[in-house]
Motif scaffolding. Structure first.
Motif, PDB file in Angstrom:
ATOM      1  N   MET A   1     -13.258 -10.572  -9.314  1.00 58.35           N
ATOM      2  CA  MET A   1     -12.176 -10.848 -10.221  1.00 58.35           C
ATOM      3  C   MET A   1     -11.005 -11.435  -9.426  1.00 58.35           C
ATOM      4  O   MET A   1     -10.708 -11.009  -8.343  1.00 58.35           O
ATOM      5  N   ARG A   2     -10.367 -12.418  -9.996  1.00 53.28           N
ATOM      6  CA  ARG A   2      -9.274 -13.113  -9.329  1.00 53.28           C
ATOM      7  C   ARG A   2      -7.920 -12.567  -9.772  1.00 53.28           C
ATOM      8  O   ARG A   2      -7.672 -12.381 -10.958  1.00 53.28           O
ATOM      9  N   TYR A   3      -7.059 -12.337  -8.807  1.00 49.62           N
ATOM     10  CA  TYR A   3      -5.714 -11.828  -9.090  1.00 49.62           C
ATOM     11  C   TYR A   3      -4.818 -12.959  -9.587  1.00 49.62           C
ATOM     12  O   TYR A   3      -4.785 -14.041  -9.003  1.00 49.62           O
ATOM     13  N   LYS A   4      -4.084 -12.703 -10.655  1.00 54.80           N
ATOM     14  CA  LYS A   4      -3.078 -13.639 -11.143  1.00 54.80           C
ATOM     15  C   LYS A   4      -1.731 -12.929 -11.086  1.00 54.80           C
ATOM     16  O   LYS A   4      -1.589 -11.826 -11.599  1.00 54.80           O
ATOM     17  N   PRO A   5      -0.739 -13.546 -10.467  1.00 52.12           N
ATOM     18  CA  PRO A   5       0.593 -12.924 -10.426  1.00 52.12           C
ATOM     19  C   PRO A   5       1.185 -12.825 -11.835  1.00 52.12           C
ATOM     20  O   PRO A   5       0.879 -13.629 -12.709  1.00 52.12           O
ATOM     21  N   THR A   6       2.024 -11.841 -12.020  1.00 53.17           N
ATOM     22  CA  THR A   6       2.635 -11.581 -13.324  1.00 53.17           C
ATOM     23  C   THR A   6       3.975 -12.299 -13.455  1.00 53.17           C
ATOM     24  O   THR A   6       4.747 -12.351 -12.509  1.00 53.17           O
ATOM     25  N   ALA A   7       4.220 -12.830 -14.643  1.00 55.08           N
ATOM     26  CA  ALA A   7       5.502 -13.475 -14.945  1.00 55.08           C
ATOM     27  C   ALA A   7       6.050 -12.916 -16.249  1.00 55.08           C
ATOM     28  O   ALA A   7       5.307 -12.502 -17.137  1.00 55.08           O
ATOM     29  N   LEU A   8       7.370 -12.919 -16.332  1.00 55.21           N
ATOM     30  CA  LEU A   8       8.094 -12.544 -17.543  1.00 55.21           C
ATOM     31  C   LEU A   8       8.862 -13.758 -18.033  1.00 55.21           C
ATOM     32  O   LEU A   8       9.194 -14.649 -17.250  1.00 55.21           O
ATOM     33  N   ASP A  37      -0.005 -14.609 -15.117  1.00 57.01           N
ATOM     34  CA  ASP A  37      -0.390 -13.726 -16.207  1.00 57.01           C
ATOM     35  C   ASP A  37       0.911 -13.382 -16.922  1.00 57.01           C
ATOM     36  O   ASP A  37       1.754 -12.661 -16.369  1.00 57.01           O
ATOM     37  N   PHE A  38       1.111 -13.902 -18.123  1.00 52.98           N
ATOM     38  CA  PHE A  38       2.366 -13.687 -18.837  1.00 52.98           C
ATOM     39  C   PHE A  38       2.363 -12.292 -19.437  1.00 52.98           C
ATOM     40  O   PHE A  38       1.500 -11.940 -20.231  1.00 52.98           O
TER      41      PHE A  38
END
Length: 119
Positions: A1-8, A37-38
């Motif tokens: 699984m690939r990590y996606k950074p989180t955004a707001l 990743d929103f």
């Protein structure tokens, strides 16, 4: 699984006005295009009388977010991205599309020569 950074996302209702839904969709679209990743949209309404960035800063910490995306710098007090926020999280504006990064590394061409290349 690939990590996606989180955004707001963050916006002020008094600045977006009737274009709020458009601004929200532009934030989400940019987050997807940049590979985030929103996680949440923080909407500030000046009627609430709470400090405008308090909830945003709390959410960035709670969600361990890497970036906050805003429609424009005008969504911050004085039309300028706060330095204190940049120290905590990367801030990305939709228009103009700019990134205010926490970490800055000067371009390699600006570094002094070590003489290793024969120069």
């Amino acid at each position: 699984m690939r990590y996606k950074p989180t955004a707001l996302g963050y916006l002020r209702t008094d600045v977006s006005g009737i274009g709020q839904l458009w601004d929200e969709s532009q934030i989400r679209r940019l987050a997807a295009r940049l590979g985030y990743d929103f996680a949440d949209m923080v909407v500030y309404d000046p009627v609430s009388r709470r400090p405008p960035l308090a909830r945003l800063r709390a959410q960035t910490t709670r969600l361990d977010a890497e970036a906050v995306i805003v429609p424009s710098p005008e969504h911050f007090e004085g039309g300028k991205v706060p330095e204190a926020l940049i120290q905590q999280i990367d801030v990305i504006t939709v228009h103009p599309e700019e990134t205010y990064a926490r970490w800055y590394a000067p371009p390699l061409r600006d570094l002094p020569s070590t003489g290793a290349d024969g120069a």
